[in-house]
Write an enzyme that holds these catalytic residues in place. Structure first.
Site, short mmCIF file in Angstrom:
data_model
loop_
_atom_site.label_atom_id
_atom_site.label_comp_id
_atom_site.label_asym_id
_atom_site.label_seq_id
_atom_site.Cartn_x
_atom_site.Cartn_y
_atom_site.Cartn_z
N GLU A 85 15.01 5.05 -43.00
CA GLU A 85 13.65 5.27 -43.49
C GLU A 85 12.66 5.63 -42.40
O GLU A 85 11.55 6.09 -42.69
CB GLU A 85 13.16 4.04 -44.27
CG GLU A 85 12.85 2.82 -43.42
CD GLU A 85 14.05 1.93 -43.13
OE1 GLU A 85 13.84 0.75 -42.80
OE2 GLU A 85 15.19 2.42 -43.23
N SER A 144 -16.64 2.85 -56.72
CA SER A 144 -17.09 2.68 -55.34
C SER A 144 -17.40 4.00 -54.65
O SER A 144 -18.00 4.02 -53.59
CB SER A 144 -16.00 1.95 -54.53
OG SER A 144 -14.86 2.79 -54.39
N GLY A 145 -16.97 5.11 -55.28
CA GLY A 145 -17.07 6.41 -54.62
C GLY A 145 -15.82 6.76 -53.84
O GLY A 145 -15.67 7.87 -53.35
N GLY A 146 -14.88 5.79 -53.74
CA GLY A 146 -13.64 6.02 -53.00
C GLY A 146 -12.56 6.68 -53.84
O GLY A 146 -12.71 6.89 -55.04
N VAL A 147 -11.44 6.98 -53.19
CA VAL A 147 -10.34 7.69 -53.83
C VAL A 147 -9.74 6.89 -54.98
O VAL A 147 -9.57 7.41 -56.09
CB VAL A 147 -9.23 8.02 -52.80
CG1 VAL A 147 -8.05 8.70 -53.48
CG2 VAL A 147 -9.77 8.91 -51.69
N ASP A 148 -9.42 5.62 -54.74
CA ASP A 148 -8.68 4.83 -55.73
C ASP A 148 -9.45 4.66 -57.03
O ASP A 148 -8.92 4.91 -58.12
CB ASP A 148 -8.31 3.46 -55.14
CG ASP A 148 -7.45 3.57 -53.89
OD1 ASP A 148 -6.80 4.61 -53.72
OD2 ASP A 148 -7.44 2.62 -53.10
N SER A 149 -10.71 4.21 -56.92
CA SER A 149 -11.47 3.97 -58.15
C SER A 149 -11.76 5.27 -58.88
O SER A 149 -11.79 5.31 -60.11
CB SER A 149 -12.77 3.21 -57.85
OG SER A 149 -13.68 4.00 -57.11
N CYS A 157 20.33 -2.55 -42.32
CA CYS A 157 20.17 -3.52 -41.22
C CYS A 157 20.55 -4.92 -41.70
O CYS A 157 21.71 -5.20 -41.90
CB CYS A 157 18.76 -3.45 -40.66
SG CYS A 157 18.64 -4.17 -38.99
N HIS A 184 18.27 2.31 -39.41
CA HIS A 184 17.19 2.46 -40.40
C HIS A 184 17.02 3.94 -40.80
O HIS A 184 16.45 4.72 -40.03
CB HIS A 184 15.87 1.93 -39.84
CG HIS A 184 15.83 0.44 -39.72
ND1 HIS A 184 15.41 -0.37 -40.74
CD2 HIS A 184 16.19 -0.39 -38.70
CE1 HIS A 184 15.49 -1.64 -40.36
NE2 HIS A 184 15.97 -1.67 -39.13
#
Length: 509
Positions: free
Chosen positions: A169, A221-226, A79, A167
């Site tokens: 993508e 934190s109990g989350g996915v990332d940490s 583009c 585009h």
């Protein structure tokens, strides 16, 4: 040495999507502002120029320095990128007679050009531009057209430079994946071996080399990332990692003990800290959402610092930073306007004199989940909905009290368990109950009630940047509403939020 694709960002809303699509081909890539990118070296296999909200004809149009790139590395302009490569190297871009936006079909395709091999005739593409390429540089030829756009795509005859007016993508370009595969594999010669398993192996090797026998402290934190970041560090340095899981008193019902036990089962060296009284006491009388976030963030830093000082010879702070956070901090136009403060451990590294280690800083959220799966982390962690750092503190609108926390914990528990029971939890990106700062009149038996209102929120999304409200079955909503009103004394009305992001945000505060 890790091969990579550089993506130069001109401010397009689709830039992150380009990166995600490149990585779906198991090719590592990095996004950099067009005005500030690392000098290409032998690890760079190709460069992609993104779209932009600007016109190349604008007085302040972004102009990159491509002296070390064009003609030396495979180059794909998308583009704005395609228009720039035409306009500034001998062609001409003019304002289109009508805005070219939406679905179109390629009426002409030159299949001899490697970029367009294996495309089907009349394939659908997605246009999004107000300018059109009127003429090309002398060394370029048209390789694809639509009925309305003559220069739908072009290629240089004497160098590996290509431009796409559409585009590849986006979802609506039905064979965009093939086009990107052709660019990455055929033209750039990428080996396409950047898999979750390969990431785990290389990251653990890099962490062992970087950290040696140093000790690391990390907040969970109990989350996915940490969780995924902690497991990567644990597999790299073992007991030299100490994790701290803080109960701020604003977690979901029974979450602190449940998650703490799960972490211990994973083999992590984790310390649980019950600091709920401190957090809640400091929130007394606080009603402004930003003030709540700052109070909770400040207390987290104080508690974490206090616990961290009990550990000996700690040199590093582990964080679960992921790639969208990194991109945001160096975006093409500088950091975006603050919609709301993000709860993190900002300030801790300097305060505790620690260096920072971020094992996931190269990954998008979906890639983090795939890495977690490759390390056989339980699905109970990997499929968890995102949960805000300030927890229920921003799901209780207005002042926070222990009684309000009890109400929203009970209502939320009923709601989440229902989504799991009816097989809806995994279809939703994020869900939760919010306690509103209003009361309503109701009738229970022969008695008048005047109690709180709960709002249920559920959204579908891929990355949280945009989100649609979850179209939950009426029967499930009816069941949840009935259970909350009957079982949670103090709530007599339940409503459902049908707002999308944008214009609304996922959380209310």
């Amino acid at each position: 040495m890790k091969e990579k694709i550089l993506i130069l960002d001109f401010g397009s809303q689709y830039t992150q999507l380009i990166a995600r699509k490149v990585r779906e081909h198991n090719v590592y890539c990095e996004i950099h502002p067009y005005s500030k990118y690392p000098e290409p070296d032998e690890t760079v296999k190709g460069v992609i120029l993104s779209g932009s909200p600007f016109s190349v004809r604008d007085e302040h149009a972004p102009i990159p320095d491509l002296e070390g790139i064009k003609g030396k590395y495979p180059l794909l302009g998308i583009c704005y990128g395609a228009q720039y490569l035409s306009h500034y190297y001998g062609g001409e871009v003019k304002q289109s007679g009508s805005r070219e936006y939406g679905r179109a079909r390629l009426s002409f395709i030159n299949w001899d050009i490697p970029l367009l091999r294996n495309l089907n005739s009349n394939t659908q593409v997605w246009m999004s531009h107000g300018d059109t390429i009127n003429s090309l540089p002398s060394n370029c030829e048209v390789i694809a057209s639509t009925e309305d756009v003559t220069v739908g795509a072009y290629a240089a005859s004497n160098e590996p430079t290509y431009g796409l007016q559409f585009h590849p993508e986006v979802y609506h370009t039905t064979e965009g994946k093939t086009i990107l595969y052709n660019f990455l594999g055929e033209i750039c010669g990428c080996s396409m071996d950047w898999t979750p398993e390969a990431f785990v192996d290389s990251t653990i090797a890099d962490l062992r080399k970087k950290l040696g026998n140093d000790r690391v402290v990390m907040g969970l934190s109990g989350g996915v990332d940490s969780t995924v970041a902690a497991i990567l560090l644990h597999r790299s340095i073992g007991s030299n990692l100490t994790c701290i899981f803080v109960d701020n008193g604003l977690l979901r019902k029974n979450e602190f003990n449940t998650v703490l036990d799960s972490y211990k089962e994973l083999g992590l060296n984790v310390i649980g800290v019950d600091a709920g009284d401190k957090f809640i006491s400091d929130l007394k009388g606080v009603t402004d959402p930003e003030d709540k976030r700052k109070s909770i963030g400040r207390n987290f830093i104080e508690v974490f610092e206090q616990e961290g000082k009990k550990l000996d010879n700690v040199s590093w702070l582990g964080q679960g930073t992921i790639y969208p956070d990194v991109i945001e901090s160096v975006s093409v136009n500088g950091p975006s306007a603050t919609i709301k403060s993000h709860h993190n451990v900002g300030g801790l590294p300097e305060k505790m004199h620690l260096k920072v280690v971020e094992p996931l800083r190269l990954l998008f959220k979906d890639e983090v989940r795939r890495v977690g799966k490759a390390m056989e982390i339980p699905q109970s962690f990997l499929k968890r909905h995102p949960f805000p750092g300030p927890g229920l503190g921003i799901r209780i609108l207005g002042e926070i009290t222990p009684e309000k926390i009890r109400l929203v914990q009970e209502a939320d528990d009923i709601y989440i368990k229902a989504l799991q029971k009816f097989g809806l939890y995994d279809r939703i990106w994020q869900a939760g109950a919010l306690l509103l700062p209003v009361q309503s009149v109701g009738v229970m038996g022969d008695e008048r009630t005047y109690e709180f209102v709960v709002a249920l929120r559920a959204v579908t999304s891929t990355d949280g940047m945009t989100a649609d409200w979850g179209h939950l079955p009426y029967e499930v909503l009816s069941r949840v509403s009935n259970d909350i009103i009957n079982k949670v004394r103090g709530i007599n009305r339940v409503v459902y939020d049908i707002s999308s992001k944008p214009p609304a945000t996922i959380e209310w505060e």
